[in-house]
Design an enzyme around this catalytic site. Structure first.
Site, PDB file in Angstrom:
ATOM      1  N   GLY A  18       0.816  -1.222   0.000  1.00 49.05           N
ATOM      2  CA  GLY A  18       0.000   0.000   0.000  1.00 49.05           C
ATOM      3  C   GLY A  18       0.848   1.269   0.000  1.00 49.05           C
ATOM      4  CE1 TYR A  25     -10.614   3.220   6.599  1.00 45.05           C
ATOM      5  CE2 TYR A  25     -11.000   5.474   7.335  1.00 45.05           C
ATOM      6  CZ  TYR A  25     -10.132   4.461   6.976  1.00 45.05           C
ATOM      7  OH  TYR A  25      -8.769   4.695   7.012  1.00 45.05           O
ATOM      8  CE  LYS A  63      -7.737   2.222  10.311  1.00 42.68           C
ATOM      9  NZ  LYS A  63      -6.637   1.284   9.906  1.00 42.68           N
ATOM     10  CG  ASP A  72      -6.559 -12.121   3.618  1.00 35.81           C
ATOM     11  OD1 ASP A  72      -6.756 -11.225   4.473  1.00 35.81           O
ATOM     12  OD2 ASP A  72      -7.465 -12.616   2.925  1.00 35.81           O
ATOM     13  CB  ALA A  91      -6.564  -0.491   6.668  1.00 35.17           C
ATOM     14  CD1 TRP A  92     -11.135  -2.375   1.353  1.00 38.58           C
ATOM     15  CD2 TRP A  92     -13.069  -2.566   2.447  1.00 38.58           C
ATOM     16  NE1 TRP A  92     -12.146  -2.343   0.414  1.00 38.58           N
ATOM     17  CE2 TRP A  92     -13.348  -2.463   1.059  1.00 38.58           C
ATOM     18  CE3 TRP A  92     -14.125  -2.697   3.341  1.00 38.58           C
ATOM     19  CZ2 TRP A  92     -14.637  -2.471   0.549  1.00 38.58           C
ATOM     20  CZ3 TRP A  92     -15.420  -2.708   2.831  1.00 38.58           C
ATOM     21  CH2 TRP A  92     -15.668  -2.602   1.439  1.00 38.58           C
ATOM     22  CB  THR A  93      -7.987   2.588   2.819  1.00 36.54           C
ATOM     23  OG1 THR A  93      -7.605   2.189   1.489  1.00 36.54           O
ATOM     24  CG2 THR A  93      -6.962   2.108   3.814  1.00 36.54           C
TER      25      THR A  93
END
Ligand SMILES: NC(=O)c1ccc[n+]([C@@H]2O[C@H](COP(=O)([O-])OP(=O)(O)OC[C@H]3O[C@@H](n4cnc5c(N)ncnc54)[C@H](OP(=O)(O)O)[C@@H]3O)[C@@H](O)[C@H]2O)c1
Length: 288
Positions: free
Chosen positions: A10, A125, A129, A36, A60-62
């Site tokens: 990323g 989100y 987080k 993963d 992270a899933w951003t």
């Protein structure tokens, strides 16, 4: 230091690997394909095999708007996965440095947020987080949570890359770009942040830290700075209000995202530079 970096493919993760390698750390960077973090067996296997001194989690899933439509996926990647990382660190004694976000706040305060202000996320989100922060902090003195904001780096899609792309198409069209002037934050450059994450890992610092470049601006003001730094006419952009965004974005953003780096100051650690004193120009040069 032997360092494991998750999310190494990323925007931030790639700069963490680069920063740590540059100072001679033994770094293993694992991107999404290599590890993963939602797969507990793989996470525990990687940590117990590699036995790092510290793990920096930049995965992270951003996709902030997409998270609204798929809370299960958001909480799995941004919270449950952090539980697996913490479990692996607990088994091996590795120190965990977990990256979080300004979106844990609702943005209604009229001053910068410090580390002890109440959290109240307005988006899926942000909530996912925040849950990830709790998972990391279960490790007690063996974990640091680092909240940051408005990331920009060489290896990602961000406001600098977006504005440069848009500006190249619209030279000579004053006011052709519109950005909001009622959301404020601190643009943070991943190369600078990466060095501080590595420092916090090396020192085995614990608890919540706000780490941003200095210099608070609205998105509109940031775009003006990006246009200037890129040699474009700042008149290309005009300010609008969030209410004018058409269509409105699925996930609400905090109006005030400014993070006071109070713990860094109290601990006599250096603050990151003002973003106008080098970081923005350095990134523009790398992208040119
Ligand atoms: N970007 C910002 O403005 C901003 C602001 C504040 C805080 N943060 C936080 O900063 C951190 C880094 O953000 P970033 O800008 O570098 O985001 P990014 O470029 O989207 O990097 C996140 C990386 O995590 C990977 N990833 C997603 N799910 C994963 C999984 N299950 N297992 C392993 N890897 C996974 C992604 O891989 P794929 O793309 O292949 O899925 C991606 O390479 C995140 O914790 C983010 O919440 C970001």
């Amino acid at each position: 230091m032997r360092l494991l970096v998750t999310g190494a493919g990323g925007q931030l993760g790639s700069d963490v690997v680069a920063a740590a390698s540059a100072v001679g750390d033994e770094v293993v960077g694992l991107d999404h394909r290599a590890l993963d973090i939602t797969d507990r067996d793989s996470v525990l296997g990687a940590i117990t095999t590699l036995r790092p001194d510290a793990l920096i989690n930049a995965a992270a899933w951003t996709a902030v708007d997409a998270c609204e439509a798929d809370p299960d996926r958001a909480f799995t990647a941004n919270a449950v996965a952090v539980r697996w990382l913490a479990e692996g660190c607990h088994r091996t004694g590795a120190h965990l440095v977990h990256v979080s976000t300004d979106y844990v706040f609702d943005g209604s305060l009229d001053r910068p947020y410090h580390e002890w202000d109440s959290t109240s996320p307005r988006s899926v989100y942000g909530a996912s987080k925040l849950a990830g922060e709790h998972e990391a902090l279960e490790l007690g003195p063996a974990a640091a949570v680092v909240r940051t904001s408005w990331l920009c780096g060489e290896h990602g899609s961000n406001m600098v890359t977006l504005v440069r792309r848009l500006a190249a198409d619209r030279v000579g069209h004053a006011g052709a770009l519109a950005f909001v002037d009622d959301q404020r934050g601190c643009p943070t450059f991943t190369a600078d942040l990466a060095s501080m994450l590595r420092r916090l890992a090396l020192d085995r610092r614990a608890g919540v830290h706000h780490v941003t470049n200095q210099g608070a601006v609205s998105w509109y003001e940031f775009v003006v700075e990006i246009l200037r730094a890129s040699g474009h006419d700042p008149a290309l952009v005009r300010p609008i209000g969030t209410a004018e965004l058409d269509p409105p974005r699925p996930a609400p953003r905090p109006a005030n995202s400014v993070l006071d780096n109070a713990v860094l100051r109290a601990a006599c650690l250096p603050l990151l530079r003002d973003f106008r004193d080098g970081p923005l120009q350095e990134l523009v040069t790398k992208l040119s």
